[in-house]
Scaffold this active site. Structure first.
Site, PDB file in Angstrom:
ATOM      1  N   ARG A 254      -1.601  -0.539  -8.435  1.00  0.00           N
ATOM      2  CA  ARG A 254      -2.989  -0.211  -8.082  1.00  0.00           C
ATOM      3  C   ARG A 254      -3.074   1.326  -8.137  1.00  0.00           C
ATOM      4  O   ARG A 254      -2.301   2.014  -7.474  1.00  0.00           O
ATOM      5  CB  ARG A 254      -3.323  -0.677  -6.670  1.00  0.00           C
ATOM      6  CG  ARG A 254      -4.695  -0.133  -6.197  1.00  0.00           C
ATOM      7  CD  ARG A 254      -4.839  -0.141  -4.685  1.00  0.00           C
ATOM      8  NE  ARG A 254      -4.851  -1.476  -4.147  1.00  0.00           N
ATOM      9  CZ  ARG A 254      -4.397  -1.764  -2.910  1.00  0.00           C
ATOM     10  NH1 ARG A 254      -3.905  -0.828  -2.136  1.00  0.00           N
ATOM     11  NH2 ARG A 254      -4.432  -3.004  -2.478  1.00  0.00           N
TER      12      ARG A 254
ATOM     13  N   ASP B 173       0.839  -1.201   0.000  1.00  0.00           N
ATOM     14  CA  ASP B 173       0.000   0.000   0.000  1.00  0.00           C
ATOM     15  C   ASP B 173       0.875   1.253   0.000  1.00  0.00           C
ATOM     16  O   ASP B 173       2.019   1.219   0.455  1.00  0.00           O
ATOM     17  CB  ASP B 173      -0.854   0.042   1.273  1.00  0.00           C
ATOM     18  CG  ASP B 173      -2.042  -0.923   1.231  1.00  0.00           C
ATOM     19  OD1 ASP B 173      -2.360  -1.447   0.148  1.00  0.00           O
ATOM     20  OD2 ASP B 173      -2.654  -1.132   2.297  1.00  0.00           O
TER      21      ASP B 173
HETATM   22  C1  FAD Z   1      -8.930  -1.117  -3.135  1.00  0.00           C
HETATM   23  C2  FAD Z   1      -8.456   0.219  -2.638  1.00  0.00           C
HETATM   24  C3  FAD Z   1      -7.178   0.349  -2.125  1.00  0.00           C
HETATM   25  C4  FAD Z   1      -6.711   1.585  -1.694  1.00  0.00           C
HETATM   26  N1  FAD Z   1      -5.408   1.725  -1.301  1.00  0.00           N
HETATM   27  C5  FAD Z   1      -4.929   2.954  -1.005  1.00  0.00           C
HETATM   28  C6  FAD Z   1      -3.548   3.153  -0.722  1.00  0.00           C
HETATM   29  O1  FAD Z   1      -2.728   2.236  -0.730  1.00  0.00           O
HETATM   30  N2  FAD Z   1      -3.136   4.424  -0.443  1.00  0.00           N
HETATM   31  C7  FAD Z   1      -4.002   5.491  -0.427  1.00  0.00           C
HETATM   32  O2  FAD Z   1      -3.567   6.626  -0.199  1.00  0.00           O
HETATM   33  N3  FAD Z   1      -5.320   5.308  -0.665  1.00  0.00           N
HETATM   34  C8  FAD Z   1      -5.800   4.086  -0.947  1.00  0.00           C
HETATM   35  N4  FAD Z   1      -7.133   3.932  -1.222  1.00  0.00           N
HETATM   36  C9  FAD Z   1      -8.093   5.032  -0.937  1.00  0.00           C
HETATM   37  C10 FAD Z   1      -8.220   5.979  -2.113  1.00  0.00           C
HETATM   38  O3  FAD Z   1      -7.039   6.718  -2.265  1.00  0.00           O
HETATM   39  C11 FAD Z   1      -9.391   6.959  -1.893  1.00  0.00           C
HETATM   40  O4  FAD Z   1      -9.179   7.699  -0.731  1.00  0.00           O
HETATM   41  C12 FAD Z   1     -10.743   6.279  -1.803  1.00  0.00           C
HETATM   42  O5  FAD Z   1     -10.843   5.205  -2.689  1.00  0.00           O
HETATM   43  C13 FAD Z   1     -11.872   7.283  -2.158  1.00  0.00           C
HETATM   44  O6  FAD Z   1     -11.704   7.754  -3.448  1.00  0.00           O
HETATM   45  P1  FAD Z   1     -12.623   7.324  -4.702  1.00  0.00           P
HETATM   46  O7  FAD Z   1     -11.691   6.964  -5.804  1.00  0.00           O
HETATM   47  O8  FAD Z   1     -13.587   6.298  -4.328  1.00  0.00           O
HETATM   48  O9  FAD Z   1     -13.308   8.676  -5.168  1.00  0.00           O
HETATM   49  P2  FAD Z   1     -14.121   9.809  -4.426  1.00  0.00           P
HETATM   50  O10 FAD Z   1     -14.190  10.933  -5.389  1.00  0.00           O
HETATM   51  O11 FAD Z   1     -13.564  10.087  -3.063  1.00  0.00           O
HETATM   52  O12 FAD Z   1     -15.540   9.166  -4.245  1.00  0.00           O
HETATM   53  C14 FAD Z   1     -16.363   8.817  -5.331  1.00  0.00           C
HETATM   54  C15 FAD Z   1     -17.652   8.226  -4.776  1.00  0.00           C
HETATM   55  O13 FAD Z   1     -17.360   6.997  -4.122  1.00  0.00           O
HETATM   56  C16 FAD Z   1     -18.131   6.840  -2.951  1.00  0.00           C
HETATM   57  N5  FAD Z   1     -17.197   6.809  -1.786  1.00  0.00           N
HETATM   58  C17 FAD Z   1     -15.898   7.111  -1.789  1.00  0.00           C
HETATM   59  N6  FAD Z   1     -15.362   6.933  -0.555  1.00  0.00           N
HETATM   60  C18 FAD Z   1     -16.371   6.537   0.221  1.00  0.00           C
HETATM   61  C19 FAD Z   1     -16.462   6.193   1.599  1.00  0.00           C
HETATM   62  N7  FAD Z   1     -15.409   6.220   2.413  1.00  0.00           N
HETATM   63  N8  FAD Z   1     -17.671   5.806   2.081  1.00  0.00           N
HETATM   64  C20 FAD Z   1     -18.765   5.759   1.262  1.00  0.00           C
HETATM   65  N9  FAD Z   1     -18.724   6.067  -0.050  1.00  0.00           N
HETATM   66  C21 FAD Z   1     -17.552   6.447  -0.564  1.00  0.00           C
HETATM   67  C22 FAD Z   1     -19.074   8.004  -2.906  1.00  0.00           C
HETATM   68  O14 FAD Z   1     -20.237   7.631  -3.573  1.00  0.00           O
HETATM   69  C23 FAD Z   1     -18.330   9.052  -3.702  1.00  0.00           C
HETATM   70  O15 FAD Z   1     -19.191  10.019  -4.256  1.00  0.00           O
HETATM   71  C24 FAD Z   1      -7.588   2.710  -1.698  1.00  0.00           C
HETATM   72  C25 FAD Z   1      -8.875   2.577  -2.239  1.00  0.00           C
HETATM   73  C26 FAD Z   1      -9.325   1.369  -2.699  1.00  0.00           C
HETATM   74  C27 FAD Z   1     -10.690   1.282  -3.295  1.00  0.00           C
END
Ligand code: FAD
Length: 306
Positions: free
Chosen positions: A183, A130
């Site tokens: 990723r 990660d």
């Molecule tokens: C499999 C996976 C691994 C990850 N690994 C890392 C990592 O190693 N390092 C790192 O910095 N980040 C990591 N992340 C987190 C990532 O960086 C984002 O903070 C997170 O995925 C929210 O961004 P989004 O792309 O969903 O878009 P956003 O623009 O934040 O959200 C888009 C839509 O998704 C939904 N959504 C998003 N987050 C949430 C929530 N918490 N609860 C409910 N609904 C939500 C809502 O409907 C929102 O409108 C990971 C995410 C995933 C899915």
């Protein structure tokens, strides 16, 4: 503002200690966490597999302060890899270098992660390192490049790129040149304007740009997002460019947009669910609130209901 508040609360050691010990805290954490025990995450993995998606398991924890804690967390991952293999589950592992002791002793972290990657390689599994906050970006990339160069590790280790960082395009190109699986996510930490886009539209635009680079790279990558607009753009791009659905996967977090996860599986896209488990859930949980502060109201509502 709320995002910044939740992220700074996620770094409070005092709140973390209080929350992780409280019964109420443990109850609310189940919104995003499979449970405290290895058996909890194995059960959740089996269920997700039955629904047609694969899994990446995260043993919760970060920024350990001594070698014993780091060794103990590596041991949990060894047990996890063994259990996944013996039960025939479709799951790999995700880990954080600060959970493996990076802040305590880099050579120890190297020894522990190398052991896990070697085991994953032997079991035909995979270790995703990660990405944490920006003080760790370069160290994580150097670490993964080095691990990936070791004979036998080529298909067993990859890392994460955050589209909010200006540097990510260069990092992507270097990882691709080495053949390393990525990723792609937007990024979950609070980073300053000197190094990171601050507007959502810029973070999203960079995500889409990097996503297209990954999808046409010929290497198997993960697109980690719940953003339906971006997911639709990926699907349209794959169809238009004749990119097979078997050459990349969508990834989402346990407990978030289950409807969309199922929809993608039904449409024939590959889907991997990231499932965290363990007792050290507080920083992870607070970052999920930071991404969507409205979660606080849903969680409160459910608590009053039950
Ligand atoms: C499999 C996976 C691994 C990850 N690994 C890392 C990592 O190693 N390092 C790192 O910095 N980040 C990591 N992340 C987190 C990532 O960086 C984002 O903070 C997170 O995925 C929210 O961004 P989004 O792309 O969903 O878009 P956003 O623009 O934040 O959200 C888009 C839509 O998704 C939904 N959504 C998003 N987050 C949430 C929530 N918490 N609860 C409910 N609904 C939500 C809502 O409907 C929102 O409108 C990971 C995410 C995933 C899915």
């Amino acid at each position: 503002m709320l995002r910044a508040l939740f992220i700074s609360l996620s770094e409070s050691r005092w709140l973390r200690a209080v929350a992780e010990k409280s019964i109420l805290g443990r109850r609310v954490s189940t919104r995003f966490v499979a449970g405290p025990e290895l058996e909890d995450v194995l059960r959740a993995t089996k269920l997700i597999n039955q629904n047609g998606a694969t899994v990446s398991v995260d043993n919760l924890g970060e920024n350990v302060t001594n070698a014993e804690e780091a060794r103990a967390s590596a041991q949990v991952y060894h047990r996890l890899l063994d259990a996944v293999s013996s039960q025939g589950l479709q799951a790999n592992i995700s880990l954080k270098l600060t959970h493996m002791g990076l802040d305590v002793d880099e050579s120890l972290a190297r020894e522990l992660v190398s052991g896990l990657v070697a085991k994953a390689a032997a079991l035909k599994s995979f270790v995703r390192v990660d990405m944490e906050g920006s003080p760790y970006t370069q160290r994580t990339l150097d670490f993964v490049h080095q691990l990936h160069r070791c004979p036998g590790n080529q298909d067993a280790v990859g890392t994460v790129i955050q589209s909010y960082l200006y540097r990510s395009e260069k990092d992507v190109n270097e990882l691709l040149a080495a053949g390393i699986r990525i990723r792609l996510c937007k990024g979950a930490y609070k980073e300053p304007p000197e190094i990171a886009f601050q507007n959502k539209s810029d973070v999203d635009a960079n995500y889409v740009k990097l996503m297209k680079t990954l999808m046409t790279s010929g290497i198997y990558h993960g697109l980690a997002t719940h953003d339906e607009r971006i997911i639709n753009e990926a699907k349209t791009f794959a169809t238009r460019e004749k990119i097979s659905p078997n050459t990349f996967e969508f990834q989402m977090l346990h407990g978030i947009r289950r409807d969309l996860q199922q929809q993608l599986v039904k449409q024939g896209w590959r889907m991997r669910v990231y499932i965290p488990f363990g007792t050290e859930w507080y920083p992870y949980f607070m970052r999920r609130l930071a991404e969507r502060p409205a979660n606080v109201f849903f969680i409160a509502k459910n608590l009053f209901r039950s």
